[in-house]
Motif scaffolding. Structure first.
Motif, PDB file in Angstrom:
ATOM      1  N   GLY A 131     -12.464  13.033 -61.863  1.00  0.00           N
ATOM      2  CA  GLY A 131     -11.992  12.998 -60.486  1.00  0.00           C
ATOM      3  C   GLY A 131     -10.997  11.883 -60.275  1.00  0.00           C
ATOM      4  O   GLY A 131     -10.321  11.456 -61.227  1.00  0.00           O
ATOM      5  N   ALA A 132     -10.905  11.405 -59.045  1.00  0.00           N
ATOM      6  CA  ALA A 132      -9.878  10.419 -58.690  1.00  0.00           C
ATOM      7  C   ALA A 132     -10.514   9.194 -58.046  1.00  0.00           C
ATOM      8  O   ALA A 132     -11.504   9.293 -57.336  1.00  0.00           O
ATOM      9  CB  ALA A 132      -8.858  11.039 -57.737  1.00  0.00           C
ATOM     10  N   HIS A 133      -9.894   8.054 -58.319  1.00  0.00           N
ATOM     11  CA  HIS A 133     -10.333   6.765 -57.780  1.00  0.00           C
ATOM     12  C   HIS A 133      -9.139   6.113 -57.105  1.00  0.00           C
ATOM     13  O   HIS A 133      -8.059   6.002 -57.698  1.00  0.00           O
ATOM     14  CB  HIS A 133     -10.858   5.898 -58.930  1.00  0.00           C
ATOM     15  N   GLN A 188     -13.676   7.289 -54.080  1.00  0.00           N
ATOM     16  CA  GLN A 188     -13.908   7.957 -55.357  1.00  0.00           C
ATOM     17  C   GLN A 188     -14.381   9.376 -55.063  1.00  0.00           C
ATOM     18  O   GLN A 188     -15.386   9.564 -54.385  1.00  0.00           O
ATOM     19  CB  GLN A 188     -14.948   7.215 -56.193  1.00  0.00           C
ATOM     20  N   SER A 194      -6.445  15.083 -59.412  1.00  0.00           N
ATOM     21  CA  SER A 194      -5.757  13.854 -59.800  1.00  0.00           C
ATOM     22  C   SER A 194      -5.717  12.896 -58.621  1.00  0.00           C
ATOM     23  O   SER A 194      -5.995  13.275 -57.474  1.00  0.00           O
ATOM     24  CB  SER A 194      -4.327  14.174 -60.255  1.00  0.00           C
ATOM     25  N   ALA A 195      -5.343  11.657 -58.933  1.00  0.00           N
ATOM     26  CA  ALA A 195      -5.195  10.660 -57.876  1.00  0.00           C
ATOM     27  C   ALA A 195      -4.061  11.050 -56.928  1.00  0.00           C
ATOM     28  O   ALA A 195      -4.131  10.787 -55.721  1.00  0.00           O
ATOM     29  CB  ALA A 195      -4.939   9.285 -58.494  1.00  0.00           C
ATOM     30  N   GLU A 196      -3.000  11.685 -57.459  1.00  0.00           N
ATOM     31  CA  GLU A 196      -1.882  12.110 -56.608  1.00  0.00           C
ATOM     32  C   GLU A 196      -2.336  13.139 -55.578  1.00  0.00           C
ATOM     33  O   GLU A 196      -1.929  13.100 -54.424  1.00  0.00           O
ATOM     34  CB  GLU A 196      -0.761  12.684 -57.472  1.00  0.00           C
ATOM     35  N   GLU A 197      -3.170  14.077 -56.025  1.00  0.00           N
ATOM     36  CA  GLU A 197      -3.684  15.098 -55.104  1.00  0.00           C
ATOM     37  C   GLU A 197      -4.523  14.455 -54.006  1.00  0.00           C
ATOM     38  O   GLU A 197      -4.438  14.843 -52.834  1.00  0.00           O
ATOM     39  CB  GLU A 197      -4.523  16.101 -55.890  1.00  0.00           C
ATOM     40  N   GLU A 242      -5.028   3.111 -58.336  1.00  0.00           N
ATOM     41  CA  GLU A 242      -5.314   4.534 -58.450  1.00  0.00           C
ATOM     42  C   GLU A 242      -5.629   4.878 -59.907  1.00  0.00           C
ATOM     43  O   GLU A 242      -5.041   4.325 -60.833  1.00  0.00           O
ATOM     44  CB  GLU A 242      -4.142   5.380 -57.947  1.00  0.00           C
ATOM     45  N   ARG A 243      -6.597   5.756 -60.068  1.00  0.00           N
ATOM     46  CA  ARG A 243      -7.033   6.099 -61.417  1.00  0.00           C
ATOM     47  C   ARG A 243      -7.556   7.528 -61.423  1.00  0.00           C
ATOM     48  O   ARG A 243      -8.264   7.942 -60.496  1.00  0.00           O
ATOM     49  CB  ARG A 243      -8.118   5.124 -61.871  1.00  0.00           C
ATOM     50  N   THR A 244      -7.201   8.279 -62.449  1.00  0.00           N
ATOM     51  CA  THR A 244      -7.697   9.642 -62.613  1.00  0.00           C
ATOM     52  C   THR A 244      -8.588   9.693 -63.846  1.00  0.00           C
ATOM     53  O   THR A 244      -8.180   9.258 -64.917  1.00  0.00           O
ATOM     54  CB  THR A 244      -6.539  10.644 -62.773  1.00  0.00           C
ATOM     55  N   GLY A 250     -10.334  12.193 -66.311  1.00  0.00           N
ATOM     56  CA  GLY A 250     -10.254  13.588 -66.710  1.00  0.00           C
ATOM     57  C   GLY A 250     -11.616  14.218 -66.905  1.00  0.00           C
ATOM     58  O   GLY A 250     -12.590  13.551 -67.245  1.00  0.00           O
TER      59      GLY A 250
END
Length: 554
Positions: A77-79, A218, A224-227, A378-380, A382
């Motif tokens: 997920g995304a952080h 989180q 992704s973090a962009e999404e 920001e962190r993704t 996988g």
């Protein structure tokens, strides 16, 4: 005595069977997840598509469908770590105060003279009056617009700091009001972010405050973090503003109290609008994707009572005049008011597809962020890394369970088998309880389950050792087993109460991974006591009734 009534045996077996039933959906995780997502989406949109119907049919509605939610470290997920620009609220408050102050001063024009807003530092409001000798009266009028600070620390203080110099009246928020506004802004941002994320159906996001003006986000399962930034970072600020003029000059001066904004659909067209809106997106009570009269995607919206009243009064007084619908500093459209709009509902249409209209409706329904947010980190993660964590956690759980089972059987023979069955039932019950309450399983949570597997047999070891002591004392088999359970009870309760206290401290004072560990440990304590005291005892009683042994080697 060891005699267990029939109803109690049914109750114990029933709880174990229910545990198996509620844990079962986790064996078909993807199928059940799609089933749950389809139901949620259909309820939110008010209709069910063909794909959603197929997904819902993938799991029977009459079976439990609760799942153990997977945390960010297991699902991917995304952080994000965002910083809220609380200063934006100061400017918005001053812009909102200007129409009130202007009208109040205009009512005393014969006294204070002509009034006009002049340039001032960010977050402040400066007004020049025509009669400087009447500045005391102007200050008095401005103070009449102030209110007490709505906070415990600022009780008794005014929300406005007012000063005067020559013919210039200066208004800003007081320090106490700034502190209260900062707190409200961050809390409101937290709530709006949570509502936005919940609207799109994500599971168990972690949204929490860090420091004075930062928010940690989180979200498991997002691409992704962009999404995630696209969903959260957009303010979706909707306003309805009076139109002053229209131009093709991108550098035209709008004048004090006005702003120059581009048209969303018309190329090289700009609108001069009043900076103070008639109503804003905060007055909305609902927004849903729809289609306009031409069959193009649009968004239907509805105001609350106060917003509908203001909008109705404005449209009634400005028939044949244009007004602008502004979204994120772009004019969506600037229709002419043909008649008074008193129903409190309307429609936003323009160049958008179905996906964009749905997303806009979600953002408007969730509300506008009160201030801009900058993402500092920001962190993704996988899904492959998450799957590796799941595989590692599953392997460690299997190894731990197998080791415990082997040790118990080697140490206690048949009674070790009973304890091993109880340990396996304990793990199943942990998963079933987590599924029922919608708890989130993280990597530390898996560690908590592994620890529970190791400690779940503690109660059985205490009981079996007490039985051994009673047998050495020469007691009969049934009496030794009965006394063993009775004498071990106090030690079992004491040990688990102290573990429970530790788990509670970790849950309430910890955060993130520590909480995940505490949740599984707390559930594991409760289920291990049940399986050790009740399930193991029942299995031993059934064996005694069946075999009726005269002696016992333990």
């Amino acid at each position: 005595m060891l005699d267990i009534p029939f109803w109690k045996r049914l109750l114990i077996l029933g709880l174990v069977v229910l545990g198996l039933l509620f844990a079962m959906p986790n064996l078909f995780y993807k199928r059940v997840e799609l089933h749950n997502d389809a139901i949620t989406a259909a309820e939110r949109n008010g209709f069910e598509s063909t794909e959603q119907a197929e997904a819902r049919a993938g799991w029977p509605d009459w079976l439990p469908s609760g799942l153990v939610n997977l945390g960010l470290d297991l699902r991917g997920g995304a952080h994000l770590l965002g910083e809220v620009h609380v200063e934006d609220v100061y400017k918005a408050r001053m812009d909102g105060l200007w129409p009130e102050l202007r009208d109040a001063l205009a009512a005393q024009r014969d006294t204070v003279g002509a009034i006009r807003r002049v340039t001032a530092p960010e977050g402040e409001l400066a007004v020049e009056i025509g009669n400087p000798d009447q500045m005391a009266r102007a200050v008095e009028i401005a103070r009449g617009l102030s209110t007490p600070v709505a906070s415990l620390t600022g009780a008794g203080q005014s929300d406005l700091a007012i000063s005067a110099s020559g013919n210039r009246l200066q208004v800003a928020l007081s320090d106490a009001e700034k502190a209260a506004a900062d707190e409200r802004t961050v809390q409101q941002s937290l709530e709006i972010i949570r509502r936005r994320i919940d609207e799109v159906g994500t599971r168990e996001p972690t949204i929490m405050r860090q420091g004075e003006d930062r928010i940690l986000i989180q979200v498991p399962g997002i691409g992704s973090a962009e999404e995630l930034k696209e969903l959260i970072g957009t303010t979706a600020k909707l306003t309805f503003n009076p139109v002053v003029g229209r131009t093709t000059d991108a550098h035209a001066r709008p004048g004090t109290g006005n702003v120059l904004l581009p048209s969303m659909d018309e190329k090289d067209v700009y609108y001069v609008i009043e900076a103070s809106p008639v109503v804003t997106g905060e007055d909305l009570t609902d927004a849903r994707p729809s289609f306009d009269q031409n069959g193009e995607p649009s968004v239907d919206f509805r105001f609350g009572p106060s917003g509908a009243k203001r909008f109705g009064a404005y449209t009634s007084a400005n028939i044949s005049q244009p007004f602008a619908i502004v979204l994120d500093d772009q004019v969506i459209s600037a229709p002419v008011i043909r008649q008074a709009i008193t129903t409190g509902s309307g429609q936003i249409s323009g160049s958008m597809n179905i996906e964009e209209s749905t997303r806009l409706a979600v953002l408007l329904r969730a509300g506008a962020l009160p201030a801009e947010m900058t993402f500092l980190e920001e962190r993704t993660i996988g899904p492959e890394l998450g799957q590796d964590s799941i595989d590692a956690g599953r392997l460690s759980s299997i190894i731990a369970t197998a080791a415990v089972v082997a040790y118990m059987i080697a140490s206690y023979g048949l009674f070790g088998v009973f304890a091993s069955v109880a340990v396996i039932a304990n793990v199943i019950l942990i998963l079933s309880v987590m599924s029922m309450i919608g708890a989130t399983l993280t990597l530390p949570g898996i560690a908590g389950i592994v620890l529970t597997v190791g400690t779940a047999v503690d109660a059985n070891v205490i009981i079996y050792e007490r039985i051994r002591e009673e047998l050495r004392a020469g007691k009969r088999v049934v009496k030794a087993i009965d006394d063993g359970f009775s004498e071990a009870m106090s030690a079992i309760i004491d040990a688990n109460v102290t573990s429970f206290i530790s788990a509670m401290v970790m849950f309430f004072l910890g955060s993130g991974p520590v909480k995940g560990f505490a949740v599984t440990l707390t559930i594991g304590i409760a289920t291990s006591v049940f399986t050790a005291i009740f399930l193991t005892r029942m299995m031993i009683v059934l064996w005694l009734e069946w075999r009726k042994p005269k002696q016992l080697i333990l």
